[in-house]
Write an enzyme that holds these catalytic residues in place. Sequence first.
Site, mmCIF file in Angstrom:
data_model
loop_
_atom_site.group_PDB
_atom_site.id
_atom_site.type_symbol
_atom_site.label_atom_id
_atom_site.label_comp_id
_atom_site.label_asym_id
_atom_site.label_seq_id
_atom_site.Cartn_x
_atom_site.Cartn_y
_atom_site.Cartn_z
ATOM 1 N N ASP A 190 -4.920 -10.695 12.188
ATOM 2 C CA ASP A 190 -5.362 -9.398 12.695
ATOM 3 C C ASP A 190 -4.529 -9.080 13.934
ATOM 4 O O ASP A 190 -4.838 -9.531 15.042
ATOM 5 C CB ASP A 190 -6.861 -9.445 13.027
ATOM 6 C CG ASP A 190 -7.436 -8.075 13.287
ATOM 7 O OD1 ASP A 190 -6.714 -7.233 13.846
ATOM 8 O OD2 ASP A 190 -8.612 -7.835 12.943
ATOM 9 N N ILE A 191 -3.462 -8.320 13.751
ATOM 10 C CA ILE A 191 -2.515 -8.064 14.840
ATOM 11 C C ILE A 191 -3.159 -7.242 15.949
ATOM 12 O O ILE A 191 -3.011 -7.546 17.143
ATOM 13 C CB ILE A 191 -1.254 -7.360 14.292
ATOM 14 C CG1 ILE A 191 -0.592 -8.233 13.214
ATOM 15 C CG2 ILE A 191 -0.273 -7.052 15.420
ATOM 16 C CD1 ILE A 191 0.547 -7.563 12.488
ATOM 17 N N ASN B 132 0.856 -1.182 0.000
ATOM 18 C CA ASN B 132 0.000 0.000 0.000
ATOM 19 C C ASN B 132 0.898 1.239 0.000
ATOM 20 O O ASN B 132 2.120 1.138 -0.037
ATOM 21 C CB ASN B 132 -0.949 -0.012 1.201
ATOM 22 C CG ASN B 132 -0.212 -0.147 2.518
ATOM 23 O OD1 ASN B 132 0.660 0.647 2.832
ATOM 24 N ND2 ASN B 132 -0.550 -1.183 3.286
ATOM 25 N N LYS C 78 -14.796 0.012 14.151
ATOM 26 C CA LYS C 78 -13.570 -0.781 14.184
ATOM 27 C C LYS C 78 -13.057 -0.907 15.612
ATOM 28 O O LYS C 78 -12.608 -1.984 16.023
ATOM 29 C CB LYS C 78 -12.501 -0.129 13.297
ATOM 30 C CG LYS C 78 -11.174 -0.887 13.291
ATOM 31 C CD LYS C 78 -10.168 -0.244 12.340
ATOM 32 C CE LYS C 78 -8.857 -1.022 12.339
ATOM 33 N NZ LYS C 78 -7.873 -0.466 11.370
#
Length: 397
Positions: free
Chosen positions: A304-305, A208, A337
Amino acid sequence: MLAGKHILLIVGGGIAAFKALDLVRRLREREAQVTPVLTKAGVEFVTPLSLSALSAAKVYQDLFNLTDEAEMGHIELSRAADLIVVAPATADLMAKMAGGLANDLASTLLLATDKRVLIAPSMNVRMWDHPATGRNLATLKSDGVLVVGPNEGDMACGEYGPGRMAEVPEIIDAIASALADGPLKGRHILVTSGPTHEPIDPVRYIANRSSGAQGTAIAGALAGLGADVTFVTGPADVPPPAGVNVVNVQTARQMLEAVQAARAADAAVFAAAVADWHVTNAGDSKIKKDGSGLPTLEFAENPDILATVSEMKEGRPKLVVGFAAETDDVIAHATAKRVRKGCDWIVANDVSPETGIMGGSENAVTLISDAGADSWPRMTKDQVARQLAQRIAEAMT
């Protein structure tokens, strides 16, 4: 910040030892007290007279000096200083430190000390890249040793690559961070930063646009408030800040392993832009454009850290801070989130292309917590970092 501080400077045997003379001079300019320790190999590059003249102090060399050791001088030296700095830290010195050897004055001091240690590695690129040095570095970092550098560039041996000792201003900054008496002194904070690169084949990857600038600034700001920072970073566009323990990774799975391997943290800030997926059928060799059609890539979700750490039953940091980079309905998506991940705070920002935030020098964030949404004005990423670090310091007291 350095006035009145006592630095025990161990000078190893390498061509970069000449920088130690300038380091002593710069530290003295800042009114720090410097006690030099010169290794047997270090004498081949700088003289005791030069170090003594610049430091206005006695230079220590011999573990078995009868006068110095009459009252266990190596113990006193190792504990009287505020910080021990090893510059240059040669491959040999790093190996001794990692292995717990104590066969000369320098290694004995390093084993006997109860103070923090900062090393500035310096060696040939092949020595730096050797697996043994990598293992030793990992051991030292896990033991809490601070590291500054090395840099990449031309070497005295004619080769090019990582292994050049950090420049004196960088070492000074790292020393100042290590000695910071801020509100976070004694606290261990974990920070993740940068993008992750997920391989497609040996030459291609998915990534990204994150530069790592915001996470880097946050790590530096926390260190500036006295925190002991473990900085886990993907391949960022900016160098890591001085005075932090750097762990370099490439992929999301490597980042999770590094986070789990880090010692218990009082707080954790997950500023990394972790890729959501990785390619399960990544090629071992370069995929060829040979007319046989488009390649088929198969994906799987990355770990998912943020959620993994937030949901820890034992050893969860007191404060877990996540980041939410959104392009629409920023606050609503970030608020959801925060609940979904189970973290304490979310730092939300709008990374729509027209904002110029992703990869830029400025940021506009909203801090979302139990208290609600607090939107900050647009400012530089360094200013955002300092403001967030201060909020973290307030929450930790």
